[in-house]
Motif scaffolding. Sequence first.
Motif, PDB file in Angstrom:
ATOM      1  N   THR A   1       0.135  -2.599  -4.367  1.00  0.00           N
ATOM      2  CA  THR A   1      -0.880  -2.442  -5.416  1.00  0.00           C
ATOM      3  C   THR A   1      -2.264  -2.220  -4.807  1.00  0.00           C
ATOM      4  O   THR A   1      -3.147  -1.709  -5.463  1.00  0.00           O
ATOM      5  N   ASN A   2      -2.435  -2.641  -3.548  1.00  0.00           N
ATOM      6  CA  ASN A   2      -3.772  -2.526  -2.941  1.00  0.00           C
ATOM      7  C   ASN A   2      -3.676  -2.182  -1.455  1.00  0.00           C
ATOM      8  O   ASN A   2      -2.623  -2.331  -0.832  1.00  0.00           O
ATOM      9  N   ALA A   3      -4.808  -1.737  -0.925  1.00  0.00           N
ATOM     10  CA  ALA A   3      -4.878  -1.420   0.509  1.00  0.00           C
ATOM     11  C   ALA A   3      -4.725  -2.702   1.323  1.00  0.00           C
ATOM     12  O   ALA A   3      -5.130  -3.774   0.872  1.00  0.00           O
ATOM     13  N   SER A   4      -4.127  -2.593   2.512  1.00  0.00           N
ATOM     14  CA  SER A   4      -4.066  -3.750   3.409  1.00  0.00           C
ATOM     15  C   SER A   4      -4.508  -3.317   4.809  1.00  0.00           C
ATOM     16  O   SER A   4      -4.479  -2.130   5.139  1.00  0.00           O
ATOM     17  N   ILE A   5      -4.935  -4.311   5.586  1.00  0.00           N
ATOM     18  CA  ILE A   5      -5.361  -4.038   6.965  1.00  0.00           C
ATOM     19  C   ILE A   5      -4.757  -5.110   7.879  1.00  0.00           C
ATOM     20  O   ILE A   5      -4.816  -6.297   7.563  1.00  0.00           O
TER      21      ILE A   5
ATOM     22  N   TRP B   1      -5.798  -1.949  15.054  1.00  0.00           N
ATOM     23  CA  TRP B   1      -6.067  -2.225  13.645  1.00  0.00           C
ATOM     24  C   TRP B   1      -5.482  -1.112  12.797  1.00  0.00           C
ATOM     25  O   TRP B   1      -5.687   0.067  13.106  1.00  0.00           O
ATOM     26  N   VAL B   2      -4.802  -1.474  11.730  1.00  0.00           N
ATOM     27  CA  VAL B   2      -4.101  -0.455  10.943  1.00  0.00           C
ATOM     28  C   VAL B   2      -4.405  -0.633   9.456  1.00  0.00           C
ATOM     29  O   VAL B   2      -4.404  -1.753   8.933  1.00  0.00           O
ATOM     30  N   PHE B   3      -4.681   0.505   8.827  1.00  0.00           N
ATOM     31  CA  PHE B   3      -4.993   0.541   7.403  1.00  0.00           C
ATOM     32  C   PHE B   3      -3.804   1.173   6.687  1.00  0.00           C
ATOM     33  O   PHE B   3      -3.298   2.201   7.117  1.00  0.00           O
ATOM     34  N   TRP B   4      -3.381   0.551   5.599  1.00  0.00           N
ATOM     35  CA  TRP B   4      -2.303   1.135   4.776  1.00  0.00           C
ATOM     36  C   TRP B   4      -2.733   1.109   3.317  1.00  0.00           C
ATOM     37  O   TRP B   4      -3.103   0.056   2.798  1.00  0.00           O
ATOM     38  N   SER B   5      -2.699   2.287   2.704  1.00  0.00           N
ATOM     39  CA  SER B   5      -2.944   2.356   1.255  1.00  0.00           C
ATOM     40  C   SER B   5      -2.120   3.513   0.714  1.00  0.00           C
ATOM     41  O   SER B   5      -2.278   4.650   1.175  1.00  0.00           O
TER      42      SER B   5
END
Length: 349
Positions: A32-36, A172-176
């Motif tokens: 439902t939301n971006a995570s890092i 560091w990784v961003f997922w959306s």
Amino acid sequence: MMRGKTFVATAPSNIALIKYMGKNPGEVNQATNASISYTLPHLITQVSLTVTDSKDVQWQPDLSFSTPIQLSESGQKKFLRHWERCCQRLAPRFDNLQFSNLHKGVLITSGNNFPSDCGLASSASSFAALTLAAHKMFQALEVLDREWTLTELAQLSREGSGSSCRSFFEPWVFWSGNEVRRIECPSSEWGQLLHTVVIVDEKKKKVSSSEAHQRVLTSALFEGRVARAELRASHLENLLKKSITIDGDFSLQRIWNRIFEIAWSEFWDMHALFETSSPPFYYLTPKSLVTLRYLQEEWEKSGDGPLITMDAGPNVHLLYRSDQRELRNKQRAHLRSLDLLTLSEDRND
Ligand code: DP6
């Protein structure tokens, strides 16, 4: 068909500072939301695939690891289902063989380089390693349907277990949504963090994270959750992308303190959702609280300390800067004196 040949891949675990909690209905593990997250290269799962004569596709713990993985029946089903998904998507030609007389079975084994009974989740590293091993095997057998990028493999892995898509990159990784990418940090400081997990409870959790994703949607606090997480994700990413200055708003200490505040609010936000779901559930134990209070007081006394976060479990994850090695040793010694075990990249206490 390269019978007997084994294809091996490894993948690291990761710890989210902005959490994936809550899935969009009707989609496969779409958050439902971006995570890092921060990738934990010292916590590794290894998956091996061996083409066998038997007709079956089977999973077994890799016994060459000192503490073999124990997967529940539903855990095994989820893992084998992901193997099928990898076959169908990466190599439809191989997949067709499975339904013909030429069918060749596959033995899947997996092992963690960390104790499987220490209450650490290995689903992110396991699913990432399985996806990578399948890709490696199909490439060698020349049955890959096309070239696959790492981002595409991460998305495929996400369908097996959401958080695994972040294990394809580092640090560091961003997922959306369909976007999974490394965050480019100008300062090398952010890629050298030291990880310690305080192992509060080694028992298997009563509510799996997959179930937690469903249940949090019933919390009255879920309203506004997506906006809160998105805002924190964007603040965190901006901070990581800043060039560190000697003093002022973007000095190392100021940025660090702000990242600490973001991570602290974020894990409490997620645990508040658990506690207010219908029916409520929780992972925090008195020992988790003892750990949190000790570290909080340390922060208050000195204005510095580790980043602190918790997953859907009772253990407390800490990230220290590379210049905080001594502080970490001191805090680990104190936690040990409270009968709490810790696991770090250099040593287990
Ligand atoms: C609390 O990735 O384990 O660790 O997609 O159902 O397999 P599934 O869930 P999973 O959820 C992880 C939840 C978390 C937070 C996070 O890692 O972002």
